[in-house]
Design an enzyme around this catalytic site. Structure first.
Site, PDB file in Angstrom:
ATOM      1  N   ASP A  84       0.796  -1.225   0.000  1.00  0.00           N
ATOM      2  CA  ASP A  84       0.000   0.000   0.000  1.00  0.00           C
ATOM      3  C   ASP A  84       0.834   1.283   0.000  1.00  0.00           C
ATOM      4  O   ASP A  84       0.304   2.348  -0.265  1.00  0.00           O
ATOM      5  CB  ASP A  84      -0.967   0.019   1.194  1.00  0.00           C
ATOM      6  CG  ASP A  84      -0.242  -0.121   2.523  1.00  0.00           C
ATOM      7  OD1 ASP A  84       0.995  -0.145   2.530  1.00  0.00           O
ATOM      8  OD2 ASP A  84      -0.925  -0.225   3.561  1.00  0.00           O
ATOM      9  N   ARG A 114      -4.898   4.618   6.312  1.00  0.00           N
ATOM     10  CA  ARG A 114      -5.120   4.411   4.877  1.00  0.00           C
ATOM     11  C   ARG A 114      -6.337   5.166   4.367  1.00  0.00           C
ATOM     12  O   ARG A 114      -7.021   5.836   5.119  1.00  0.00           O
ATOM     13  CB  ARG A 114      -5.317   2.904   4.663  1.00  0.00           C
ATOM     14  CG  ARG A 114      -4.023   2.111   4.777  1.00  0.00           C
ATOM     15  CD  ARG A 114      -3.511   1.796   3.410  1.00  0.00           C
ATOM     16  NE  ARG A 114      -4.551   1.175   2.630  1.00  0.00           N
ATOM     17  CZ  ARG A 114      -4.768  -0.145   2.578  1.00  0.00           C
ATOM     18  NH1 ARG A 114      -3.989  -0.969   3.232  1.00  0.00           N
ATOM     19  NH2 ARG A 114      -5.751  -0.633   1.851  1.00  0.00           N
ATOM     20  N   TYR A 154       0.420  -3.597  11.251  1.00  0.00           N
ATOM     21  CA  TYR A 154       1.413  -4.684  11.190  1.00  0.00           C
ATOM     22  C   TYR A 154       1.676  -5.076  12.630  1.00  0.00           C
ATOM     23  O   TYR A 154       2.066  -4.231  13.446  1.00  0.00           O
ATOM     24  CB  TYR A 154       2.719  -4.190  10.574  1.00  0.00           C
ATOM     25  CG  TYR A 154       2.646  -3.973   9.090  1.00  0.00           C
ATOM     26  CD1 TYR A 154       2.685  -5.048   8.206  1.00  0.00           C
ATOM     27  CD2 TYR A 154       2.555  -2.693   8.561  1.00  0.00           C
ATOM     28  CE1 TYR A 154       2.623  -4.844   6.836  1.00  0.00           C
ATOM     29  CE2 TYR A 154       2.491  -2.483   7.195  1.00  0.00           C
ATOM     30  CZ  TYR A 154       2.525  -3.567   6.338  1.00  0.00           C
ATOM     31  OH  TYR A 154       2.464  -3.365   4.989  1.00  0.00           O
ATOM     32  N   PRO A 181       7.542  -6.369   4.708  1.00  0.00           N
ATOM     33  CA  PRO A 181       6.832  -5.265   4.046  1.00  0.00           C
ATOM     34  C   PRO A 181       6.782  -3.976   4.846  1.00  0.00           C
ATOM     35  O   PRO A 181       6.319  -2.969   4.321  1.00  0.00           O
ATOM     36  CB  PRO A 181       5.413  -5.823   3.864  1.00  0.00           C
ATOM     37  CG  PRO A 181       5.280  -6.997   4.737  1.00  0.00           C
ATOM     38  CD  PRO A 181       6.631  -7.372   5.274  1.00  0.00           C
TER      39      PRO A 181
HETATM   40  P1  FAD Z   1       3.839  -9.963  -6.985  1.00  0.00           P
HETATM   41  O1  FAD Z   1       3.051  -8.794  -6.533  1.00  0.00           O
HETATM   42  O2  FAD Z   1       3.928 -11.129  -6.093  1.00  0.00           O
HETATM   43  O3  FAD Z   1       3.212 -10.384  -8.354  1.00  0.00           O
HETATM   44  C1  FAD Z   1       3.529 -11.594  -8.983  1.00  0.00           C
HETATM   45  C2  FAD Z   1       2.427 -11.909  -9.965  1.00  0.00           C
HETATM   46  O4  FAD Z   1       2.842 -13.033 -10.716  1.00  0.00           O
HETATM   47  C3  FAD Z   1       1.125 -12.278  -9.287  1.00  0.00           C
HETATM   48  O5  FAD Z   1       0.064 -11.592  -9.913  1.00  0.00           O
HETATM   49  C4  FAD Z   1       1.031 -13.778  -9.477  1.00  0.00           C
HETATM   50  O6  FAD Z   1      -0.308 -14.233  -9.610  1.00  0.00           O
HETATM   51  C5  FAD Z   1       1.808 -13.979 -10.750  1.00  0.00           C
HETATM   52  N1  FAD Z   1       2.459 -15.281 -10.866  1.00  0.00           N
HETATM   53  C6  FAD Z   1       3.187 -15.911  -9.944  1.00  0.00           C
HETATM   54  N2  FAD Z   1       3.655 -17.071 -10.430  1.00  0.00           N
HETATM   55  C7  FAD Z   1       3.234 -17.151 -11.705  1.00  0.00           C
HETATM   56  C8  FAD Z   1       3.390 -18.116 -12.724  1.00  0.00           C
HETATM   57  N3  FAD Z   1       4.107 -19.202 -12.532  1.00  0.00           N
HETATM   58  N4  FAD Z   1       2.816 -17.864 -13.900  1.00  0.00           N
HETATM   59  C9  FAD Z   1       2.070 -16.750 -14.122  1.00  0.00           C
HETATM   60  N5  FAD Z   1       1.889 -15.816 -13.181  1.00  0.00           N
HETATM   61  C10 FAD Z   1       2.470 -16.015 -11.992  1.00  0.00           C
HETATM   62  N6  FAD Z   1       5.547  -3.271  -0.780  1.00  0.00           N
HETATM   63  C11 FAD Z   1       5.603  -1.921  -0.792  1.00  0.00           C
HETATM   64  O7  FAD Z   1       6.305  -1.337  -1.603  1.00  0.00           O
HETATM   65  N7  FAD Z   1       4.917  -1.173   0.093  1.00  0.00           N
HETATM   66  C12 FAD Z   1       4.119  -1.751   1.012  1.00  0.00           C
HETATM   67  O8  FAD Z   1       3.489  -1.050   1.785  1.00  0.00           O
HETATM   68  C13 FAD Z   1       4.035  -3.164   1.060  1.00  0.00           C
HETATM   69  N8  FAD Z   1       3.238  -3.798   1.927  1.00  0.00           N
HETATM   70  C14 FAD Z   1       3.100  -5.140   1.848  1.00  0.00           C
HETATM   71  C15 FAD Z   1       2.224  -5.736   2.706  1.00  0.00           C
HETATM   72  C16 FAD Z   1       2.061  -7.099   2.662  1.00  0.00           C
HETATM   73  C17 FAD Z   1       1.142  -7.669   3.653  1.00  0.00           C
HETATM   74  C18 FAD Z   1       2.741  -7.882   1.719  1.00  0.00           C
HETATM   75  C19 FAD Z   1       2.534  -9.373   1.668  1.00  0.00           C
HETATM   76  C20 FAD Z   1       3.613  -7.290   0.858  1.00  0.00           C
HETATM   77  C21 FAD Z   1       3.795  -5.914   0.917  1.00  0.00           C
HETATM   78  N9  FAD Z   1       4.658  -5.265   0.073  1.00  0.00           N
HETATM   79  C22 FAD Z   1       4.776  -3.913   0.096  1.00  0.00           C
HETATM   80  C23 FAD Z   1       5.437  -6.020  -0.871  1.00  0.00           C
HETATM   81  C24 FAD Z   1       4.799  -6.040  -2.223  1.00  0.00           C
HETATM   82  O9  FAD Z   1       3.493  -6.567  -2.177  1.00  0.00           O
HETATM   83  C25 FAD Z   1       5.624  -6.873  -3.149  1.00  0.00           C
HETATM   84  O10 FAD Z   1       6.971  -6.563  -2.995  1.00  0.00           O
HETATM   85  C26 FAD Z   1       5.203  -6.601  -4.587  1.00  0.00           C
HETATM   86  O11 FAD Z   1       3.886  -7.005  -4.780  1.00  0.00           O
HETATM   87  C27 FAD Z   1       6.120  -7.325  -5.538  1.00  0.00           C
HETATM   88  O12 FAD Z   1       5.667  -7.140  -6.823  1.00  0.00           O
HETATM   89  P2  FAD Z   1       5.951  -8.224  -7.920  1.00  0.00           P
HETATM   90  O13 FAD Z   1       5.209  -7.759  -9.108  1.00  0.00           O
HETATM   91  O14 FAD Z   1       7.409  -8.462  -8.001  1.00  0.00           O
HETATM   92  O15 FAD Z   1       5.346  -9.577  -7.351  1.00  0.00           O
END
Ligand code: FAD
Length: 666
Positions: A50, A278, A286, A362
């Protein structure tokens, strides 16, 4: 989908989280033939990341949708620290600004990931004319790379072969621990096993459709459990810890006075809690779950983690204040661990970005931001190489630039998490406890890093800093193949740092006097920019220097064919606006004429006092001499590549920089 379907695409993106969306945004902006697939049938609607840091907002602004986030989000202005006083009772010990003043035109805001994904989806739709869509319930099940042809950059070479499996929506939906009433994010938490292999097997058993895609490049944006990373055999290095945290998005009912401020609450012995106010009266908490410990396998029991167990832990930490809720929007839990990938690419053909190459807690609000910024770094490079504009060797700079950021992130998070999860020290003799002064200092010191503005890329073909590219520390050779190494003249623009993002100050449009943040003019359209600080253009000597520089630009065999196409020009002068005329005082190349659209009125700016918004004093703030000016080259991602003088010698430097990056136009 029939069994034998086969097709080609230039860039195949796996995963449509923040990292995948950012990659797709570049592909849409640059008109690349790309595809993006995600194993899930829907986007995120609640919870997850977020926090949007300052640099992410600048980047959104460069695409043109920061205003949407800015309007909808909650703005975090103040951070309060709570811990036990000498009497052992919780009290507020400090208030500090959430981010230091003056870093950027933006401050930190919070809005849930689903909305951010929505902004990207709308942007991608608009700029791809609806050609690039997230293909949901689709995932790769095999990957082959023609290693012998991976160095062959001819236009018809597609060395990557991926088999994609199409699932039904039902197959692709994750199991929710709590039934349909409360959204839980446990299925994305690191406390549970990844379901990718199950999904593939389910699809196979049900004999769903498959297709073969041949791609020039592939980007694994598939999150912490990355399937792409597993296929390449790359590891994440680092350790999980025993700290387990729950996350609740609730509308709180409480007498805690700072519930609408960001707070770090350290209780005497019940653990810690962070408050993130928010949008729409929601508050994210958290909460350290001190009573839930990992078992012998190192994992915590997911079934014990419910909104009720999490709020109970929160109530203990925040006592004597009361805290309950009627509405819970989302919850999850995670175990803190800081890990970073050994490799970010395979032979510059398959890349990993985002959580696929770095995971951490996070709480510092970094993951989504750093993940998007990985793709922001890589996307334009891939776009320019696919289009045959830039040399393929620029792709090497992705790993050399981003791995160090990931390592810094891991180090930052490691330190911050430990100080957060530790019990507060009772007094100076209590060595096991965490000193609240240390915690505050770590927060303040980390603020610059957390804003995303301290990123400082090292020497490479894209950053003309002194020193050798071997200074990168990971052995990657990112020097230019071009024989003549060019070194930027940092002293001509002391605050426009080579390797860092171009900072922003207010300037006025020469033609209509409207004030602009100068950075707003560095749009993310895939083009480099030559920013001409034209200096005092009313002086005859300076006029002559400007003319010579522009004549060289327009007559250069190498650069002229790129001008306006892959290299845009932007000017800011320092004479009085009212003493200067656009058509009289600036060579045409700086405000080009189009037979249908007339002159370009949006490329020449001035450092002068505005009617309504004060004086940006841009030359002084940029550290540029008002008489002589200089020339700055920015990359398509707004990072500063080169600085040189506004004269013939400077032109040679600028051309030399581009010879190291771009392909000659034949
Ligand atoms: P993800 O968001 O994990 O996206 C991966 C995507 O790939 C997903 O849509 C998934 O469905 C898809 N996928 C996975 N495997 C496959 C596959 N084999 N084939 C096809 N599709 C696939 N970060 C912040 O910057 N600020 C915050 O405040 C923050 N708060 C957070 C709070 C929580 C509770 C959590 C859990 C995380 C938080 N984060 C925060 C971290 C943040 O959510 C992640 O770092 C971010 O989402 C990473 O982005 P990404 O696109 O690399 O991966």
């Amino acid at each position: 989908v029939t069994e034998a379907l086969e097709s080609n695409c230039d860039v195949l993106i796996i995963g449509a989280g923040p990292a995948g969306m950012m990659m797709a945004a570049w592909m849409a902006r640059m008109g690349i033939n790309a595809r993006i697939v995600d194993k899930r049938s829907t986007k995120i609607y609640a919870g997850q990341a977020d926090g949007l840091q300052l640099r992410s907002l600048e980047i959104f602004d460069s695409f043109g949708f920061a205003d949407r986030a800015w309007k909808e989000a909650n703005h975090m202005i103040e951070m309060c620290m709570w811990n036990p006083g000498e009497d052992g009772v919780l009290r507020r010990s400090d208030r500090v600004p959430d981010v230091p003043a003056g870093l950027s035109r933006f401050t930190q805001i919070v809005l849930h990931q689903g909305r951010i994904e929505r902004f990207f989806l709308d942007h991608i739709k608009k700029h791809s004319k609806d050609r690039l869509r997230v293909e949901r319930a689709v995932l790769p099940e095999s990957l082959e790379i023609d290693e012998e042809r991976s160095d062959d950059y001819s236009a018809d070479n597609y060395p990557i072969k991926v088999q994609l499996r199409h699932l039904t929506d039902e197959e692709a939906a994750p199991a929710q621990a709590n039934g349909p009433t409360v959204n839980d994010g446990l299925f994305r938490s690191n406390l549970v096993d990844d379901d990718t292999d199950d999904l593939i097997n389910k699809g196979r058993e049900n004999k769903g459709g498959t297709e073969t895609v041949r791609a020039k490049y592939m980007v694994g944006c598939d999150g912490a459990h990355s399937w792409t990373r597993r296929q390449l055999g790359f590891q994440l290095e680092g350790e999980p810890t025993d700290f387990i945290w729950g996350v609740l998005d609730i509308v709180p009912i409480t007498d805690f006075p700072d519930i609408r401020n960001r707070c770090a609450v350290h209780s005497a012995s019940s653990g810690s809690l962070m408050v993130i106010p928010r949008e729409e009266k929601l508050v994210r908490l958290y909460i350290q779950l001190t009573e839930i410990k990992p078992d012998a396998s190192g994992r915590a029991d997911r079934s014990k983690i419910t909104p009720e167990t999490i709020i109970k832990a929160a109530q203990k930490i925040i006592a004597p204040y009361s805290l309950t809720y009627e509405y819970c929007d989302w919850f999850t839990a995670y175990q803190i661990g800081q890990r970073v990938g050994t490799n970010f690419d395979h032979k510059n053909r398959v890349f990993l970005t985002g959580d696929a190459v770095h995971t951490h807690s996070p709480k510092a609000g970094q993951g989504m931001n750093v993940s998007m910024q990985d793709s922001f770094n890589l996307g334009w490079k891939l776009g320019l190489v696919v289009k045959g504009i830039a040399q393929p060797s620029i792709l090497k700079t992705y790993q050399s630039e981003r791995r160090r950021i990931a390592q810094d992130l891991i180090d930052f998070d490691h330190k911050f998490s430990r100080l957060f999860s530790g019990r507060p020290a009772k007094d100076v003799m209590d060595e096991e406890g965490v000193s609240m002064e240390d915690f505050k200092q770590a927060f303040l010191n980390g603020n610059m890093f957390a804003s995303g503005l301290s990123v400082d890329y090292g020497t490479s073909m894209l950053v003309a800093k002194p020193g050798s590219s071997a200074d990168q520390g990971d052995g990657t050779d990112v020097s230019s193949t071009h024989h003549q190494k060019v070194v930027g003249r940092q002293e001509l623009a002391t605050n426009i740092k080579l390797g860092m993002r171009f900072p922003s100050y207010k300037v006025l449009n020469q033609s209509d006097a409207r004030p602009w943040e100068f950075q707003e003019k560095l749009r993310s359209d895939g083009r480099f920019r030559i920013v001409v600080f034209a200096g005092n253009v009313v002086s005859p000597q300076q006029q002559a220097r400007l003319k010579v520089f522009c004549q060289h630009l327009t007559s250069s065999g190498f650069l002229a064919p790129h001008i306006h196409k892959s290299v845009a020009l932007l000017t800011c002068h320092a004479a009085k606006r009212t003493e200067v005329e656009l058509l009289r005082d600036f060579p045409d190349v700086l405000h080009p004429f189009d037979s249908k659209m007339g002159w370009d009125y949006d490329s020449v700016f001035v450092d002068d006092v505005s009617y309504h918004e004060g004086f940006g004093d841009a030359y002084k703030n940029y550290g540029v001499d008002k008489e002589n000016g200089c020339v700055v080259v920015t990359r398509p991602d707004q990072y500063v590549g080169h600085v040189d003088s506004l004269d013939e010698e400077g032109f040679v430097g600028v051309e030399s920089y581009f010879r190291g990056v771009l392909v000659p136009v034949s």
